[in-house]
Design an enzyme around this catalytic site. Structure first.
Site, mmCIF file in Angstrom:
data_model
loop_
_atom_site.group_PDB
_atom_site.id
_atom_site.type_symbol
_atom_site.label_atom_id
_atom_site.label_comp_id
_atom_site.label_asym_id
_atom_site.label_seq_id
_atom_site.Cartn_x
_atom_site.Cartn_y
_atom_site.Cartn_z
ATOM 1 N N ASP A 1 10.231 10.346 -5.491
ATOM 2 C CA ASP A 1 9.828 9.266 -6.402
ATOM 3 C C ASP A 1 9.089 8.193 -5.601
ATOM 4 O O ASP A 1 9.422 7.012 -5.652
ATOM 5 C CB ASP A 1 11.073 8.679 -7.089
ATOM 6 C CG ASP A 1 10.725 7.807 -8.301
ATOM 7 O OD1 ASP A 1 9.587 7.901 -8.799
ATOM 8 O OD2 ASP A 1 11.593 7.036 -8.737
ATOM 9 N N ALA B 1 16.098 2.204 -14.256
ATOM 10 C CA ALA B 1 16.279 3.345 -15.139
ATOM 11 C C ALA B 1 17.576 4.064 -14.788
ATOM 12 O O ALA B 1 18.275 4.575 -15.652
ATOM 13 C CB ALA B 1 15.097 4.289 -14.985
ATOM 14 N N GLU B 2 17.912 4.047 -13.521
ATOM 15 C CA GLU B 2 18.996 4.890 -13.046
ATOM 16 C C GLU B 2 20.234 4.119 -12.663
ATOM 17 O O GLU B 2 21.351 4.589 -12.845
ATOM 18 C CB GLU B 2 18.481 5.619 -11.795
ATOM 19 C CG GLU B 2 18.428 7.100 -11.946
ATOM 20 C CD GLU B 2 19.090 7.761 -10.781
ATOM 21 O OE1 GLU B 2 20.149 8.382 -10.988
ATOM 22 O OE2 GLU B 2 18.578 7.629 -9.656
ATOM 23 N N ILE C 1 21.702 -2.853 -9.678
ATOM 24 C CA ILE C 1 21.832 -3.360 -8.317
ATOM 25 C C ILE C 1 22.523 -4.715 -8.373
ATOM 26 O O ILE C 1 22.067 -5.609 -9.091
ATOM 27 C CB ILE C 1 20.442 -3.549 -7.659
ATOM 28 C CG1 ILE C 1 19.562 -2.310 -7.854
ATOM 29 C CG2 ILE C 1 20.584 -3.922 -6.196
ATOM 30 C CD1 ILE C 1 19.766 -1.192 -6.912
HETATM 31 N N1 ADP Z 1 17.826 -2.486 -0.290
HETATM 32 C C1 ADP Z 1 17.175 -3.230 -1.190
HETATM 33 N N2 ADP Z 1 16.680 -4.431 -0.830
HETATM 34 C C2 ADP Z 1 16.029 -5.201 -1.740
HETATM 35 N N3 ADP Z 1 15.808 -4.848 -3.018
HETATM 36 C C3 ADP Z 1 16.290 -3.657 -3.440
HETATM 37 C C4 ADP Z 1 16.991 -2.783 -2.548
HETATM 38 N N4 ADP Z 1 17.362 -1.683 -3.236
HETATM 39 C C5 ADP Z 1 16.899 -1.864 -4.502
HETATM 40 N N5 ADP Z 1 16.259 -3.049 -4.628
HETATM 41 C C6 ADP Z 1 15.627 -3.593 -5.870
HETATM 42 O O1 ADP Z 1 16.212 -2.986 -7.003
HETATM 43 C C7 ADP Z 1 15.244 -2.177 -7.699
HETATM 44 C C8 ADP Z 1 15.911 -0.885 -8.179
HETATM 45 O O2 ADP Z 1 16.452 -0.157 -7.088
HETATM 46 P P1 ADP Z 1 16.196 1.400 -6.915
HETATM 47 O O3 ADP Z 1 16.942 1.862 -5.722
HETATM 48 O O4 ADP Z 1 14.732 1.655 -6.934
HETATM 49 O O5 ADP Z 1 16.920 1.999 -8.214
HETATM 50 P P2 ADP Z 1 16.369 2.774 -9.504
HETATM 51 O O6 ADP Z 1 16.791 4.186 -9.276
HETATM 52 O O7 ADP Z 1 17.061 2.145 -10.652
HETATM 53 O O8 ADP Z 1 14.876 2.633 -9.558
HETATM 54 C C9 ADP Z 1 14.119 -1.959 -6.696
HETATM 55 O O9 ADP Z 1 12.871 -1.729 -7.323
HETATM 56 C C10 ADP Z 1 14.145 -3.263 -5.906
HETATM 57 O O10 ADP Z 1 13.476 -4.278 -6.617
HETATM 58 MG MG MG Z 2 13.410 2.732 -8.113
#
Ligand code: ADP
Ligand code: MG
Length: 199
Positions: A115, A9-10, A13
């Site tokens: 969150d 959503a935000e 990656i």
């Molecule tokens: N350090 C990490 N290692 C492995 N997977 C990650 C990591 N950071 C993010 N992800 C993957 O990417 C997805 C989105 O990252 P997240 O930080 O939750 O961003 P958003 O704010 O878009 O939800 C996570 O649900 C996970 O599946």
């Molecule tokens: Mg997330």
């Protein structure tokens, strides 16, 4: 940049390499529905907040990915190999217990996550890593802590929540205060629902 791991959503990656190490880049992309200046300051603010919280969480002993670098809208972070609790079929009680321990460590360090949901928890072996600190706050009271608990309560089954909360309670310094606040928050919710349905 290289393959997209996730498009949330935000943020997006990406996977990339830094000094020969494979890492992830979390990039907060522009949102067209926001006014431009406001949009860039929100993205910048959340990126910085996430970096600060990750660093504090790590030095408090929580399981979080290592922060490798920070750009204006980018975080460079260690990739955790595993599965989010939201994608794991039937979260084991070991994982929910570990999630409770992790949340207690964060709260004890003065961090409310903002969150705290199964999608932001990664099960890797026996460890549970906490990610996605963009909505966290560092000046926290029992209200913010109670909201972290409420999100889990809403998303876990009864049995899962029960092992989560037991572990949380026995590790959180202000667990009783936070649980009392949670009851208050829930009571408020019920009251509002009743009142609204009478209108
Ligand atoms: N350090 C990490 N290692 C492995 N997977 C990650 C990591 N950071 C993010 N992800 C993957 O990417 C997805 C989105 O990252 P997240 O930080 O939750 O961003 P958003 O704010 O878009 O939800 C996570 O649900 C996970 O599946
Ligand atoms: Mg997330």
């Amino acid at each position: 940049m290289k393959p997209i791991v996730s498009e949330g959503a935000e943020a997006r990656i990406y996977r990339t390499e830094l000094y020969g190490r494979r890492i992830l880049v979390k990039r907060r992309e522009p949102k067209r529905y926001r006014i431009k200046e406001l949009d860039s300051s929100i993205r910048e603010y959340r990126t910085r907040r996430e970096a600060t919280a990750l660093a504090r969480a790590r030095s408090s002993g929580a399981s979080v990915p290592r922060l490798v670098g920070v750009g204006r809208y980018d975080l460079y972070i260690e990739e955790i190999k595993g599965k989010t609790l939201s994608s794991a079929l039937g979260i084991g009680s070991g994982a929910t217990r570990e999630a409770g321990v992790q949340l207690a460590i964060l709260h004890n360090a003065g961090i409310a996550h903002g969150d705290f949901t199964p999608a932001n928890l990664i099960l890797s072996g026996k460890r549970v890593y906490v990610i996605d600190f963009g909505l966290s706050s560092l000046t926290t009271g029992s209200e913010e802590r109670a909201l972290d608990l409420l999100l889990m309560k809403r998303q876990l089954s009864r049995a899962e929540y029960s092992s989560f909360i037991r572990a949380y309670r026995s590790n959180a310094a202000e667990g009783n205060e936070t649980l009392a606040r949670l009851r208050e928050v829930e009571e408020r919710g019920r009251y509002q629902k009743r009142t609204l349905s009478n209108i």
